[in-house]
Design an enzyme around this catalytic site. Structure first.
Site, short mmCIF file in Angstrom:
data_model
loop_
_atom_site.label_atom_id
_atom_site.label_comp_id
_atom_site.label_asym_id
_atom_site.label_seq_id
_atom_site.Cartn_x
_atom_site.Cartn_y
_atom_site.Cartn_z
N HIS A 1 75.51 113.96 88.83
CA HIS A 1 76.75 113.32 89.32
C HIS A 1 76.74 113.20 90.85
O HIS A 1 77.77 113.37 91.51
CB HIS A 1 77.99 114.10 88.87
CG HIS A 1 78.13 114.19 87.38
ND1 HIS A 1 78.70 113.20 86.62
CD2 HIS A 1 77.75 115.16 86.50
CE1 HIS A 1 78.68 113.55 85.34
NE2 HIS A 1 78.10 114.73 85.25
N ASN B 1 83.18 112.89 80.65
CA ASN B 1 82.38 111.68 80.86
C ASN B 1 83.10 110.48 80.25
O ASN B 1 84.19 110.61 79.70
CB ASN B 1 81.00 111.83 80.20
CG ASN B 1 80.07 112.75 80.98
OD1 ASN B 1 80.03 112.73 82.21
ND2 ASN B 1 79.30 113.56 80.26
#
Length: 487
Positions: free
Chosen positions: A54, A127
């Site tokens: 990320h 997510n």
């Protein structure tokens, strides 16, 4: 209007920010030029380590508004009444790419949401997909290494990726999502979000139900074709971040409907007995027909950060951050993340990262943590310890009101691979797709598989076959069209 007077970081006025202090017009520079040295020292230290996963992301502030009563399931105060609002911060991200990678790469997207509640921060770190590639955190470093770069060539490697996936039958569900159109969403506003893991809710009576969190975009789902994603990677690699920032800037505030699936332990036990699926397995979904979506509220993003580094780059989330009335589950991947996320921030940002404004709670807080780098407030004169108050703390079960969780079974390393059903849900997803979407999935997979080693290719094709014979056939046809005949 003239800009503010330039100063050093200590607030000392700078007389000349254009010329270094030197011994004569051409002479060597002097060590006493503290302003020069401070600028160079800070410049050398302007980058904190990027997130291992990320790494590239965008964020914004907003509000969560309750629209439906959830008090039968949870005593968390942020759900205490219809119309109640809670400030939030949301960070979107790509998962596998580095900080300078393109927003449009085929990859899951992070959906990390912080609620600044009156009882502390609640971080829901998920997510844009309801499942993940693995079910045990001991394989997470291995999996992420395959998504990064080959240690010899320093290049991305389809061989590494599919070697891992083809050996991990539980990955097939997420691989099917990743190589569908949903693997390249058109920006962050046009995708759903999920808490992904199973969490829990606890009501005033101390009763626990398990929960899945869903965030359904009000902007409509919109995805990029593979060709368009590649084009944008070259022409506007910051496409998603730009779209979000500019939309909020012009007042087009994105919104998501917040919904939950809830189930008691007894309901989950009955469902597992009927289907064979572990309800706490991150590679599985709870079908909506068995556990319907219940509306909870609306999430809106309505303010851009003032400073990217301070508010987005240094934002430090952890799913361990839950407030009274919310809790965890036996989900093994969640259990691993409860440790790993906070530990990552201790390394990346520092021991006092929770004192940064974007991370600090907006309610009174008291703890015994003191000292270390960047201890901004350091607790003032308050004592840095808590006395022993045996039998009178009022905390039972697991800590802040969550009831104890009964455990059973033998402590050991239990391998469910080979006994778990890791193909049916992936096959169900394939069968739900329209013909055109199936073709896109097979074409995308063929493009990625065309250059992998033969043994890896055959192993991956067998996984597709087990999910649905049409799935394996479709990928073989698409491979043949690319000149790779797979038998």
């Amino acid at each position: 209007m003239h800009p503010a007077r330039h100063t050093t970081a200590s607030g000392i006025p700078v007389a000349d920010d254009q010329n270094s202090l030197s011994a004569g017009p051409r002479g060597p520079l002097l060590l006493q030029d503290f302003h020069l040295i401070e600028k160079l020292q800070h410049f050398n230290r302007e980058r904190i380590p990027e997130r291992v996963v990320h790494a590239k992301g965008s964020g914004a502030y907003g509000t969560f508004t309750v629209t439906h009563d959830l008090r039968a399931y949870t005593r968390a105060r942020l759900f205490s009444g219809i119309g109640k609002q809670t400030p939030v911060f949301l960070r979107f991200s790509t998962v596998g790419g580095e900080k300078g990678s393109a927003d449009t790469e085929r990859d899951p997207r992070g959906f990390a949401l912080r609620f600044y509640t009156e009882e502390g921060n609640w971080d829901l770190v998920g997510n844009n997909t309801p499942v993940f590639f693995i079910k045990d955190p001991i394989k997470f470093p291995d999996f992420i290494h395959t998504q990064k770069r080959d240690p010899q060539s320093n290049l991305k490697s389809a061989n590494m990726m599919f070697d891992f996936w083809s050996h991990a039958p539980e990955s097939l569900h997420q691989v099917t999502i990743l190589f569908s159109s949903r693997g390249t969403p058109d920006g962050y506003r046009h995708m759903d979000g999920f808490g992904s893991h199973t969490y829990s809710l606890v009501n005033e009576a101390g009763e626990r139900v398990y929960v899945k969190w869903h965030f359904k975009t009000r902007q409509g789902i919109r995805n990029l074709s593979a060709a368009e994603a590649v084009r944008l990677a070259g022409t506007d690699p910051d496409h998603a971040g730009r779209d979000l920032f500019e939309a909020i800037g012009r007042g087009a505030f994105p919104q998501w409907d917040v919904k939950v699936q809830v189930a008691t332990s007894a309901q989950l036990a009955e469902w597992e007995a009927r289907t064979g699926w572990n309800p706490f397995d991150l590679t599985k979904v709870w079908p909506h027909g068995d556990f319907p979506l219940l509306p909870v509220g609306v999430l809106e993003l309505n303010r851009n950060p003032d400073n990217y580094h301070a508010e987005v780059e240094q934002a430090a989330f952890s799913p361990a951050n839950v407030v009274p009335g919310l809790g965890y589950s036996p989900d093994k991947m969640l259990q691993g993340r409860l440790f790993a996320y906070h530990d990552a921030q201790l390394y990346r940002v520092g021991a006092n990262h929770q004192q940064l404004p974007v991370n600090a709670p907006r309610c009174p807080f008291h703890n015994g943590q003191r000292d270390g780098a960047m201890a901004f407030t350091n607790g003032g004169a308050a004592r840095n310890y808590a006395t022993v108050d045996a039998g009178r703390s009022g905390a039972f079960g697991m800590g802040h009101g969550e009831p104890g969780l009964a455990l059973d079974g033998e402590a050991g390393r239990h391998d469910p691979r080979g006994t778990d059903d890791d193909t049916t849900q992936a096959g169900n997803l394939f069968r739900l797709m329209a013909a055109g979407e199936r073709q896109i999935l097979c074409d995308n997979l063929a493009a990625a598989l065309a250059g992998v080693d033969e043994d890896i290719l055959q192993r991956q094709l067998r996984q597709f076959d087990r999910a649905d014979p049409g799935y394996g056939h479709g990928v073989r046809v698409a491979l043949a069209e690319r000149g790779r005949h797979a038998g």
